[in-house]
Write a protein that holds these residues in place. Structure first.
Motif, PDB file in Angstrom:
ATOM      1  N   ASP A  44      61.842  29.744 -52.284  1.00 57.30           N
ATOM      2  CA  ASP A  44      62.599  28.631 -51.757  1.00 57.30           C
ATOM      3  C   ASP A  44      63.375  28.020 -52.910  1.00 57.30           C
ATOM      4  OD1 ASP A  44      63.646  26.418 -50.596  1.00 57.30           O
ATOM      5  OD2 ASP A  44      61.748  25.402 -50.255  1.00 57.30           O
ATOM      6  N   ALA A  45      64.592  28.484 -53.097  1.00 60.26           N
ATOM      7  CA  ALA A  45      65.380  28.055 -54.243  1.00 60.26           C
ATOM      8  C   ALA A  45      65.733  26.581 -54.186  1.00 60.26           C
ATOM      9  CB  ALA A  45      66.662  28.886 -54.319  1.00 60.26           C
ATOM     10  N   ARG A  70      61.036  29.934 -42.030  1.00 61.01           N
ATOM     11  CA  ARG A  70      62.227  29.099 -42.142  1.00 61.01           C
ATOM     12  C   ARG A  70      61.876  27.639 -42.389  1.00 61.01           C
ATOM     13  NH1 ARG A  70      66.273  31.317 -37.315  1.00 61.01           N
ATOM     14  NH2 ARG A  70      66.462  33.460 -38.091  1.00 61.01           N
ATOM     15  N   TRP A  71      60.684  27.241 -42.000  1.00 59.58           N
ATOM     16  CA  TRP A  71      60.240  25.862 -42.193  1.00 59.58           C
ATOM     17  C   TRP A  71      60.246  25.488 -43.673  1.00 59.58           C
ATOM     18  CZ3 TRP A  71      56.130  24.083 -45.033  1.00 59.58           C
ATOM     19  CH2 TRP A  71      55.710  22.767 -44.817  1.00 59.58           C
ATOM     20  N   VAL A  72      59.906  26.441 -44.526  1.00 61.46           N
ATOM     21  CA  VAL A  72      59.778  26.158 -45.956  1.00 61.46           C
ATOM     22  C   VAL A  72      61.077  25.619 -46.535  1.00 61.46           C
ATOM     23  CG1 VAL A  72      59.307  27.169 -48.221  1.00 61.46           C
ATOM     24  CG2 VAL A  72      57.941  27.860 -46.243  1.00 61.46           C
ATOM     25  N   THR A 147      62.482  14.277 -41.094  1.00 60.79           N
ATOM     26  CA  THR A 147      62.199  14.994 -42.338  1.00 60.79           C
ATOM     27  C   THR A 147      60.777  15.542 -42.351  1.00 60.79           C
ATOM     28  OG1 THR A 147      63.755  13.573 -43.534  1.00 60.79           O
ATOM     29  CG2 THR A 147      62.164  14.782 -44.854  1.00 60.79           C
ATOM     30  N   LEU A 148      59.841  14.825 -41.781  1.00 59.93           N
ATOM     31  CA  LEU A 148      58.445  15.261 -41.774  1.00 59.93           C
ATOM     32  C   LEU A 148      58.233  16.532 -40.958  1.00 59.93           C
ATOM     33  CD1 LEU A 148      56.453  11.916 -41.395  1.00 59.93           C
ATOM     34  CD2 LEU A 148      56.915  13.206 -43.486  1.00 59.93           C
ATOM     35  N   VAL A 149      59.018  16.740 -39.903  1.00 58.44           N
ATOM     36  CA  VAL A 149      58.749  17.851 -38.988  1.00 58.44           C
ATOM     37  C   VAL A 149      59.915  18.820 -38.876  1.00 58.44           C
ATOM     38  CG1 VAL A 149      57.085  16.522 -37.626  1.00 58.44           C
ATOM     39  CG2 VAL A 149      59.516  16.454 -37.022  1.00 58.44           C
ATOM     40  N   SER A 150      60.931  18.666 -39.704  1.00 59.52           N
ATOM     41  CA  SER A 150      62.084  19.567 -39.641  1.00 59.52           C
ATOM     42  C   SER A 150      61.654  21.007 -39.846  1.00 59.52           C
ATOM     43  CB  SER A 150      63.103  19.182 -40.722  1.00 59.52           C
ATOM     44  OG  SER A 150      64.203  20.067 -40.715  1.00 59.52           O
ATOM     45  N   GLY A 151      62.175  21.899 -39.012  1.00 56.82           N
ATOM     46  CA  GLY A 151      61.867  23.320 -39.125  1.00 56.82           C
ATOM     47  C   GLY A 151      60.627  23.772 -38.388  1.00 56.82           C
ATOM     48  N   THR A 152      59.965  22.866 -37.643  1.00 65.62           N
ATOM     49  CA  THR A 152      58.758  23.253 -36.909  1.00 65.62           C
ATOM     50  C   THR A 152      59.095  24.287 -35.839  1.00 65.62           C
ATOM     51  OG1 THR A 152      57.775  21.071 -37.238  1.00 65.62           O
ATOM     52  CG2 THR A 152      56.869  22.418 -35.462  1.00 65.62           C
ATOM     53  N   PRO A 153      58.455  25.446 -35.851  1.00 67.73           N
ATOM     54  CA  PRO A 153      58.739  26.461 -34.826  1.00 67.73           C
ATOM     55  C   PRO A 153      58.478  25.912 -33.422  1.00 67.73           C
ATOM     56  CG  PRO A 153      57.439  27.395 -36.598  1.00 67.73           C
ATOM     57  CD  PRO A 153      57.467  25.919 -36.838  1.00 67.73           C
ATOM     58  N   GLY A 154      59.387  26.211 -32.502  1.00 70.64           N
ATOM     59  CA  GLY A 154      59.240  25.703 -31.143  1.00 70.64           C
ATOM     60  C   GLY A 154      59.736  24.297 -30.969  1.00 70.64           C
ATOM     61  N   GLY A 155      60.162  23.648 -32.064  1.00 65.66           N
ATOM     62  CA  GLY A 155      60.683  22.291 -31.989  1.00 65.66           C
ATOM     63  C   GLY A 155      59.601  21.233 -31.989  1.00 65.66           C
TER      64      GLY A 155
END
Length: 382
Positions: A44-45, A70-72, A147-155
């Motif tokens: 994760d650059a 992708r969450w990372v 910001t806390l939950v951005s990228g969570t699979p399934g939304g």
């Protein structure tokens, strides 16, 4: 170099977790033993560190799918710095600078009876409920919650309730402010405000004996239970709801974690940011049904399980001192031990303290909270 700086950052945060358990959920706190095989790493650059995936449970069961990769990288250091600048300005002007005593002029603590249209089904896999602090507004925390939950699979749906606006005397001035219950405010003061009828209190509500009570906390917990019940009826899956809050909102979330009234299957964890555990103001108050529930619909007490808790405190916090958090953590751990749930990872109470922080939030709090929320949702959703 980047990884070393992250280790140093987490060493500043004392508590029940190490940097390993925070960034690699496959490690148990304090556990000793080798990982059978090196985990795959995904660079994760944007933040300069590598996150291990998939996560594994204590039995070795794979908990995370490729969807979490992708969450990372969904939140960058720049994102965190930007949102923290905004919320910390609000914290400094709205909470830290507030006078040390606050007294509500209402004798009843009513809360909204509805939590949304039950016909509207939940489409996202997860839900984050974020409770704002005393004299604040819900919308001020939308970007932070995202910001806390951005990228969570399934939304992840974000629910931002607003506390009822009530008349208060704050520092001798009459104001209408949003409040979940009567707050515990004792910073910048040698005495604490307590309920007028509490032992040691005079007619002004001040007590030098350090007696303090939080009027309205039990109706507020029942309101939280009604909110969770509404989410379940709308399709929330077991363990898919994270209840979080800041300051007084964190205190209400923590009260829900400590009170079996709100221990519903959908509640997967409670995140407390700079909070404390409120005390009941009236121990003789009769329990009432939660809004939106009816007799016979509640889970039996023996079927309820306490949720996992993460408390993030500041070592220099004068609004919610670390000593309050330590007392709360020990009380909840003791209660869970009596229920036989103290060793259950799904009911674990964790406390981290960032020594160089006050009531304001830091990047360490955000990253720690993100990984903890991920670990809870991985367990619930796979």
């Amino acid at each position: 170099g980047h990884m070393t700086s992250l280790r140093h950052a987490f060493r500043r945060c004392r508590g029940g977790v190490s940097w390993r358990s925070a960034w690699r959920p496959s490690f148990r706190d304090g556990a000793v033993g080798a990982v059978p095989e090196p985990p795959r790493v995904y660079p994760d650059a944007s933040r300069g560190f590598r996150a291990s995936a998939p996560s594994r449970s204590e039995t070795g069961e794979t908990l995370a799918s490729d969807a979490w990769h992708r969450w990372v990288g969904s939140v960058t250091t720049r994102d965190v710095d930007r949102v923290l600048r905004r919320v910390n300005r609000r914290i400094e002007t709205g909470i830290v600078s507030m006078p040390g005593q606050a007294r509500c002029l209402e004798t009843t603590w009513d809360h909204p009876k509805t939590h949304g249209d039950e016909r509207e089904r939940i489409e996202a896999d997860a839900t984050l409920v974020f409770l704002h602090g005393f004299s604040d507004e819900a919308e001020h925390w939308r970007e932070f919650a995202q910001t806390l939950v951005s990228g969570t699979p399934g939304g992840c749906d974000i629910v931002l309730p607003g506390a009822p606006v009530r008349p208060f005397v704050v520092g001798g001035v009459h104001r209408h402010v949003g409040a979940w219950f009567e707050p515990r405010l004792n910073h910048r003061s040698d005495v604490e405000w307590s309920a007028v009828d509490a032992p040691g209190a005079d007619e002004t509500g001040l007590a030098g004996s350090k007696v303090w009570k939080c009027g309205g906390i039990e109706p507020a917990v029942r309101w939280v239970d009604g909110l969770l019940a509404n989410l379940e009826r709308r399709g929330a899956k077991p363990g898919s709801v994270i209840l979080a809050g800041f300051s007084q909102g964190a205190a209400l979330a923590l009260a829900a974690a400590a009170n079996d009234t709100a221990w519903r299957p959908a509640l997967g964890g409670v995140l407390c940011l700079r909070g404390y555990l409120p005390e009941r103001a009236d121990v003789t108050e009769e329990p009432q049904a939660s809004p939106g529930t009816s007799p016979g619909t509640e889970a039996r007490a023996e079927e309820k399980r306490p949720p996992a808790v993460l408390m993030c405190q500041g070592g220099r916090d004068e609004v919610a001192p670390t000593s309050w958090a330590r007392v709360a953590a020990e009380e909840m751990r003791s209660a869970r031990s009596s229920l036989g749930a103290n060793g259950d990872s799904d009911s674990r109470v964790e406390l981290t303290v960032c020594e160089d922080r006050g009531h304001e939030l830091g990047a360490d709090d955000v990253w720690r909270a993100r990984w903890w929320i991920r670990s809870r949702l991985e367990r619930a959703l796979g």
